[in-house]
Design a protein around this motif. Sequence first.
Motif, PDB file in Angstrom:
ATOM      1  N   ASN B  10       0.922  -1.053  -0.032  1.00  0.00           N
ATOM      2  CA  ASN B  10      -0.150   0.015  -0.159  1.00  0.00           C
ATOM      3  C   ASN B  10       0.752   1.085  -0.036  1.00  0.00           C
ATOM      4  O   ASN B  10       1.985   1.338   0.861  1.00  0.00           O
ATOM      5  CB  ASN B  10      -0.929  -0.004   1.206  1.00  0.00           C
ATOM      6  CG  ASN B  10      -1.835  -0.977   1.106  1.00  0.00           C
ATOM      7  OD1 ASN B  10      -3.032  -0.771   0.500  1.00  0.00           O
ATOM      8  ND2 ASN B  10      -1.741  -2.157   1.811  1.00  0.00           N
ATOM      9  N   LYS B  11       0.546   2.200  -0.758  1.00  0.00           N
ATOM     10  CA  LYS B  11       1.099   3.432  -0.578  1.00  0.00           C
ATOM     11  C   LYS B  11       0.149   4.829  -0.938  1.00  0.00           C
ATOM     12  O   LYS B  11      -0.537   4.552  -1.987  1.00  0.00           O
ATOM     13  CB  LYS B  11       2.225   3.522  -1.955  1.00  0.00           C
ATOM     14  CG  LYS B  11       3.176   4.686  -1.928  1.00  0.00           C
ATOM     15  CD  LYS B  11       4.346   4.919  -0.749  1.00  0.00           C
ATOM     16  CE  LYS B  11       4.728   6.071  -0.861  1.00  0.00           C
ATOM     17  NZ  LYS B  11       5.541   6.464   0.447  1.00  0.00           N
ATOM     18  N   SER B  12       0.219   5.691  -0.049  1.00  0.00           N
ATOM     19  CA  SER B  12      -0.611   6.680  -0.111  1.00  0.00           C
ATOM     20  C   SER B  12       0.216   7.986  -0.305  1.00  0.00           C
ATOM     21  O   SER B  12       1.288   8.127   0.461  1.00  0.00           O
ATOM     22  CB  SER B  12      -1.521   7.027   0.963  1.00  0.00           C
ATOM     23  OG  SER B  12      -2.085   5.782   1.375  1.00  0.00           O
ATOM     24  N   LYS B  17      -4.698   7.439  -2.513  1.00  0.00           N
ATOM     25  CA  LYS B  17      -4.251   6.360  -2.464  1.00  0.00           C
ATOM     26  C   LYS B  17      -3.587   5.733  -3.722  1.00  0.00           C
ATOM     27  O   LYS B  17      -4.386   5.460  -4.710  1.00  0.00           O
ATOM     28  CB  LYS B  17      -5.505   5.294  -1.909  1.00  0.00           C
ATOM     29  CG  LYS B  17      -5.087   3.909  -1.223  1.00  0.00           C
ATOM     30  CD  LYS B  17      -5.791   3.834   0.014  1.00  0.00           C
ATOM     31  CE  LYS B  17      -5.247   2.406   0.978  1.00  0.00           C
ATOM     32  NZ  LYS B  17      -3.829   2.272   0.753  1.00  0.00           N
ATOM     33  N   THR B  20      -2.879  -0.151  -3.609  1.00  0.00           N
ATOM     34  CA  THR B  20      -3.840  -0.706  -2.738  1.00  0.00           C
ATOM     35  C   THR B  20      -3.762  -2.149  -2.834  1.00  0.00           C
ATOM     36  O   THR B  20      -4.124  -3.037  -3.817  1.00  0.00           O
ATOM     37  CB  THR B  20      -5.322  -0.421  -2.973  1.00  0.00           C
ATOM     38  OG1 THR B  20      -5.580   0.969  -3.294  1.00  0.00           O
ATOM     39  CG2 THR B  20      -6.151  -0.822  -1.679  1.00  0.00           C
ATOM     40  N   ASN B  21      -3.058  -2.860  -1.999  1.00  0.00           N
ATOM     41  CA  ASN B  21      -2.854  -4.134  -1.812  1.00  0.00           C
ATOM     42  C   ASN B  21      -2.558  -4.777  -3.142  1.00  0.00           C
ATOM     43  O   ASN B  21      -2.993  -5.802  -3.691  1.00  0.00           O
ATOM     44  CB  ASN B  21      -4.341  -4.809  -1.130  1.00  0.00           C
ATOM     45  CG  ASN B  21      -4.662  -4.681  -0.064  1.00  0.00           C
ATOM     46  OD1 ASN B  21      -3.823  -4.564   1.038  1.00  0.00           O
ATOM     47  ND2 ASN B  21      -5.757  -4.570   0.418  1.00  0.00           N
ATOM     48  N   ASP B  56       4.070   2.017   2.394  1.00  0.00           N
ATOM     49  CA  ASP B  56       3.414   2.409   3.600  1.00  0.00           C
ATOM     50  C   ASP B  56       3.347   0.906   4.514  1.00  0.00           C
ATOM     51  O   ASP B  56       3.694   0.965   5.598  1.00  0.00           O
ATOM     52  CB  ASP B  56       2.010   2.914   3.622  1.00  0.00           C
ATOM     53  CG  ASP B  56       2.187   4.485   2.859  1.00  0.00           C
ATOM     54  OD1 ASP B  56       2.999   4.771   2.993  1.00  0.00           O
ATOM     55  OD2 ASP B  56       1.162   4.770   2.532  1.00  0.00           O
ATOM     56  N   GLY B 225      -4.591   1.693  -8.920  1.00  0.00           N
ATOM     57  CA  GLY B 225      -3.657   1.329  -7.836  1.00  0.00           C
ATOM     58  C   GLY B 225      -4.005  -0.110  -7.417  1.00  0.00           C
ATOM     59  O   GLY B 225      -3.406  -0.522  -6.230  1.00  0.00           O
ATOM     60  N   THR B 226      -4.503  -1.020  -7.827  1.00  0.00           N
ATOM     61  CA  THR B 226      -4.671  -2.480  -7.718  1.00  0.00           C
ATOM     62  C   THR B 226      -4.406  -3.230  -8.789  1.00  0.00           C
ATOM     63  O   THR B 226      -4.934  -2.896  -9.955  1.00  0.00           O
ATOM     64  CB  THR B 226      -5.865  -2.628  -6.933  1.00  0.00           C
ATOM     65  OG1 THR B 226      -5.818  -3.962  -6.301  1.00  0.00           O
ATOM     66  CG2 THR B 226      -7.264  -2.614  -7.591  1.00  0.00           C
TER      67      THR B 226
END
Lengths: 401, 251
Positions: B10-12, B17, B20-21, B56, B225-226
């Motif tokens: 995960n990185k924001s 975001k 995500t995962n 993160d 993001g995934t």
Amino acid sequence: MFGLRKSDSALLLIVIALTVLAPFILNPFPENSVMAQFNAGYPDLMQRLVIFGIFAIGFNILFGLTGYLSFGHAAFLGVGSYAGVWMIKLLTLNVIPAIVVSVIVAGAFSLLVGWISLRRSGIYFSILTLAFAQMSYALAYSVLTPITGGETGLQPKVGDPRILDAALEEGVTPRANLFGMFMNDSYDMVVGGWIFTFNVGYYIAAICMVLAFYLSIRIFRSPFGLMLRAVKSNQQRLNYTGIESKPYTLAAFVISGMYAGLAGGLLVAMDTQAGAERMFWTASGEVVLMTILGGAGTLIGPVLGAGFIKYFENIVSKINANILETWFSFMPDGLSDVFVGIIYPFIGKGWHLTLGILFMLVVIFLPGGLVQGGQKIAGMFKNKKDGSDSATSSASAAPAE
Amino acid sequence: MGILEVQNVNKSFGGLKALTNVNLNVEEGMIHAIIGPNGAGKSTLLNCFVGRLIPDTGAVTFDGQSLLGKKPHEINQTGVSRVFQTPEIFSDLTVLENVMIPCFAKRDGAYSLNAINSVRNEKDILEKAEQMLVDVNMADKRDMVASSMSRGDKRRLEMAMCLSQDPKLLLLDEPTAGMARADTNNTIELLAEIQEKRHITMVVIEHDMHVVFSLAQKISVLAQGTVIVEDLPDKIKGHPKVQEAYLGGAH
């Protein structure tokens, strides 16, 4: 020669020739002629020319190769000077311990300053080094007076311990020497109207400069030098190529600090005193000017820049209104006053105005410094030659090279 | 087990975001492509591999070692090289010098203060660098200053710099971006040849589907993001989720 490629050997030979023959080259005018004031072949100035040459060569290893612009290098020169004077006070009047210890102390101090300052790059690095230099100056000027002599500076006294030397005779002032040769000993050679001065101190400093120059060539051509140029070119790529840039930049910083220390030690050897003004920020700025004026990142540029600035500083600042009036005395009164009035602000104490204008002209028209100027002139001659060759002998065009 | 494993990363950035995962498994010797629309997080993911960004949460493991918290040069020394979207080369240096630097890094490690010996006496490094230039058809440009070359040549040079380190994993961020068709095809050939001869694992981020489907042996599709799909190229082409991600909603 000495593990150098041909062009570098040639450069080294040129520098050796220039330094060895400096007493002739810098004294081109007969002693009693009007032009004699442009002679620079007196010991004090010649010593300064080569010592500041060393300072600039060292600065160029940091700034020219890595692009890190230090605005505090005079601090290392100053620290080296103080260390040198202390060696002369405590150990011996022989200059060798003074010079060696100057280099070591300046190196240690630059390791500390570099280790902290190199956490940042660009303008922040410059500001950090400037801050260190100004702190050193302020400390030397006031708080550390017992060590540095404060305002009056530091100089050897008759009552100093000098544990390696025999006691001086009554009434003899301590003078620095190298195995009995005093730094201000000179031999004057009189040829016709000319006087050429060969000075012991100058040749000792000149040998140091030639060695320093040789070492800088080796560094420039080594893998270490290649990495430093890579730092300047693209530090990000270097990091993604598996190389940590900090040890390289720190090593370059310390090496250039040691060069500054050597210059400081030699200044002390030539004239056994040190003052805080040697660390003032204008002194740091001067070495930046020397390097850029000569050509940053080139081998010989800093030497030329140092020579150029120190020569004109001494010569131009010596000219005063009386001398100007004698120059223009052939003109009618009103006209000569006008000329004197125009030129007067640029001479004597106004010498910095001249330097500033020269510096601006060089940076605008010759960003590569005097070296680039030399290359341009050489290129012009080459073109002319090629042009005339092709015009006269186009029929018998032989394959070039 | 893959050579590069990404688990639940995960990185924001502030409230955004970016990842995500994310799970990814790159097998040794494969060319693994990551595709996805703009802003899907492809470059962010790549930056997490090379130490430019730190995730993160989650784990990035290469060759059995965690890459988290390692600096870029340490990650490179474990065998990961990266080609950037805009070529990152030493513009002021010559082509040969550009290739010699990674050779030195490979031989001497993160630093060595080799300050007296001349570069010209480092015969093994010179030979290796010159051979590499022959391999990528740039031998005739060895003495050119890198900045004076065309964009395609710069990218080729950057590739040569990465390859001269014999990396175990080569990361390529849009290796054909902004290239003409002919250059693109040359790059595809070059990469296919490298893979065939040297068996280097590669992770390629690419927009150009022609490149992706000519090279990739496995494709992961990233959207918002995934990872939405990870599969063989043939299966990706007609996958409904992929069409949805690219075209915005099912029709």
